[in-house]
Design a protein around this motif. Sequence first.
Motif, short mmCIF file in Angstrom:
data_model
loop_
_atom_site.label_atom_id
_atom_site.label_comp_id
_atom_site.label_asym_id
_atom_site.label_seq_id
_atom_site.Cartn_x
_atom_site.Cartn_y
_atom_site.Cartn_z
N VAL A 181 0.69 -0.90 0.11
CA VAL A 181 0.07 0.04 0.48
C VAL A 181 0.79 1.01 -0.71
CG1 VAL A 181 -1.85 1.52 1.01
CG2 VAL A 181 -1.92 -1.12 1.44
N TYR A 182 0.87 2.05 -0.97
CA TYR A 182 1.46 3.38 -0.98
C TYR A 182 0.57 4.80 -1.35
CZ TYR A 182 5.23 0.56 -2.57
OH TYR A 182 6.90 0.10 -2.73
N GLU A 183 1.14 5.93 -0.92
CA GLU A 183 0.42 6.88 -0.61
C GLU A 183 0.08 7.36 -1.83
OE1 GLU A 183 2.51 10.71 -0.01
OE2 GLU A 183 4.50 9.54 0.05
N LYS A 184 -0.86 8.25 -2.19
CA LYS A 184 -1.37 8.79 -3.53
C LYS A 184 -1.92 10.21 -3.59
CE LYS A 184 -3.32 8.19 -7.69
NZ LYS A 184 -4.05 6.64 -9.29
N THR A 185 -3.05 10.82 -3.42
CA THR A 185 -3.00 12.07 -3.48
C THR A 185 -4.57 12.32 -2.23
OG1 THR A 185 -4.39 12.13 -4.91
CG2 THR A 185 -2.62 12.30 -5.64
N ASN A 186 -4.42 12.89 -1.60
CA ASN A 186 -5.02 13.56 -1.05
C ASN A 186 -5.51 12.20 0.31
OD1 ASN A 186 -5.26 16.38 -1.59
ND2 ASN A 186 -7.06 15.40 -3.16
N ALA A 216 -4.82 -9.10 6.77
CA ALA A 216 -4.28 -7.24 6.56
C ALA A 216 -2.78 -7.19 6.39
CB ALA A 216 -3.89 -6.65 8.52
N LEU A 217 -3.44 -6.01 4.83
CA LEU A 217 -2.04 -4.88 3.89
C LEU A 217 -1.53 -4.40 4.91
CD1 LEU A 217 -4.13 -6.07 0.54
CD2 LEU A 217 -2.70 -8.15 1.71
N ALA A 218 -1.89 -3.11 5.69
CA ALA A 218 -1.30 -2.48 5.49
C ALA A 218 -2.41 -1.75 7.43
CB ALA A 218 -1.11 -1.31 4.77
N ASP A 219 -1.70 -1.05 7.22
CA ASP A 219 -3.09 -0.02 8.35
C ASP A 219 -2.42 1.74 7.82
OD1 ASP A 219 -4.03 -2.25 9.86
OD2 ASP A 219 -2.21 -2.15 11.34
N VAL A 220 -3.47 2.35 7.68
CA VAL A 220 -2.87 3.78 8.07
C VAL A 220 -3.98 4.50 8.85
CG1 VAL A 220 -4.03 5.45 6.24
CG2 VAL A 220 -3.52 2.95 5.31
N LYS A 245 -6.70 13.34 13.34
CA LYS A 245 -7.17 14.52 13.27
C LYS A 245 -7.20 15.46 12.96
CE LYS A 245 -5.11 16.52 17.97
NZ LYS A 245 -6.12 16.85 18.89
N GLY A 246 -8.06 15.58 11.49
CA GLY A 246 -8.31 17.04 10.80
C GLY A 246 -6.78 17.19 9.26
N ALA A 247 -6.77 15.68 9.47
CA ALA A 247 -6.01 15.59 8.50
C ALA A 247 -6.67 15.62 6.83
CB ALA A 247 -4.89 14.35 7.91
N THR A 248 -5.95 15.80 5.34
CA THR A 248 -6.31 15.77 4.26
C THR A 248 -5.86 15.37 3.42
OG1 THR A 248 -5.51 17.91 3.91
CG2 THR A 248 -7.32 18.55 5.18
N THR A 249 -4.77 14.74 3.59
CA THR A 249 -3.07 14.21 3.00
C THR A 249 -2.77 12.80 3.90
OG1 THR A 249 -2.89 15.89 1.43
CG2 THR A 249 -0.72 14.15 1.32
N ILE A 250 -3.27 11.72 3.43
CA ILE A 250 -2.41 10.45 3.96
C ILE A 250 -0.78 10.23 3.62
CG2 ILE A 250 -2.05 8.04 3.66
CD1 ILE A 250 -4.34 9.63 5.27
N ARG A 251 0.35 10.20 4.14
CA ARG A 251 1.91 10.66 3.52
C ARG A 251 1.84 8.58 4.43
NH1 ARG A 251 2.07 14.64 0.73
NH2 ARG A 251 1.57 17.00 1.75
N GLN A 252 2.95 8.30 3.77
CA GLN A 252 3.68 7.28 3.29
C GLN A 252 4.24 6.98 4.80
OE1 GLN A 252 3.10 5.36 0.96
NE2 GLN A 252 4.28 3.79 1.98
N SER A 253 4.44 7.72 5.68
CA SER A 253 4.89 8.10 7.11
C SER A 253 3.05 7.29 8.16
CB SER A 253 6.13 8.89 7.52
OG SER A 253 4.32 10.07 7.66
N ASN A 254 2.01 7.60 7.38
CA ASN A 254 1.36 7.41 8.33
C ASN A 254 0.90 5.57 7.73
OD1 ASN A 254 -0.01 10.52 6.70
ND2 ASN A 254 1.00 9.40 8.96
N ILE A 255 1.52 5.59 6.79
CA ILE A 255 1.11 3.77 7.16
C ILE A 255 1.95 2.66 7.16
CG2 ILE A 255 1.02 1.93 4.34
CD1 ILE A 255 0.16 4.77 2.35
N THR A 256 1.22 1.87 8.28
CA THR A 256 2.08 0.53 8.31
C THR A 256 1.78 -0.63 7.51
OG1 THR A 256 1.97 1.70 10.53
CG2 THR A 256 2.60 -0.56 10.28
#
Length: 333
Positions: free
Chosen positions: A44-49, A128-132, A136-147
């Motif tokens: 699982v990778y970040e993309k946009t927003n 489970a492939l990944a936990d994201v 709070k208040g986030a508008t974008t998912i970063r790679q650092s947010n993905i385990t």
Amino acid sequence: MAVRSSFFNSVNGDRRYLANNFAEYFASFISNGIFPTPSNTLQVYEKTNMTVTVKPGKGWINGYFAVNEYDYDLTLDNADGVLNRIDRIVLRLDFNARAINITVKKGTFASTPVAPTLQRDADAHELALADVYVAKGATTIRQSNITDQRLNNALCGIVHGTVSQVDTTTIFNQYSAWFSETTGKTESEINQWQLTVKAEFDEWFVSIQNILDGDVAANLAARITTLEQQLATHQAEYAQFKTAIEKEVAELQNANELSVVKSVKDSEGIFKTVTYKRKSDNTIFAKSVLSGGTSPQYTTRTLTFYNADGITVKATKIYTLSYDADGDLVSEV
């Protein structure tokens, strides 16, 4: 039946098998998980927003096979304004739908959230492939947010044949703990550094704000000229003061108005402290103290002059001592 066996050729339709019979057979020697090649299989990778992408790859659940041929996008629900949550990206075998799909299991909002529990019962089985982490208040998912959970045997794991699953859970947990500790510590240090630098910058900027108004170059040049003039004045005043003090010492010594008291004798027989006292009232006129280096080649002499009360410091001069190859004192500046 108490005892079952398979697979045999059918005679007049007496041997008929279902898909679940084959799945049960394959599941007996092929373990659940993702296929290890390539290394980013179903990662699982970040993309946009708030969108993440699951890379192409193959998975295996209870004897059933799944293939993701292209990048597969998933959009997570918007973040909460007050609480955090953890969403889990899963490879889901749905027995009722007779399909394996990639889906998002939305987490529960909490100040300290946990990932949703995997469903593993008669209706479905999930890996489970990944936990994201959705802050709070986030508008974008970063790679650092993905385990990445693909190597966690308890949640997913790697497909193996007749050999038992290689247990990568321990090393995965160690890595996760190290990563969390390191990133947390680094983030804290960076935040503290930013606050310190900002405070220092604000203080500096206030001090030069008036200088930078208008013609910056002219103001800076004028400021430099003023500082040079002030420095020259201070140097001249100090030179005059030093000359006056030295003259005063010489006159007092010549007039035999000072007594000399030596103290703090070192192992080389050198007195490190010499005190000059006024004979008239026994108050301290000046004190010379050797320090730095090693006896007998001390590197610093501090000369302190006192006012008439013998307590209040009038002036202090620090001399640097230099020696030649024979250890003899050659300069005191």
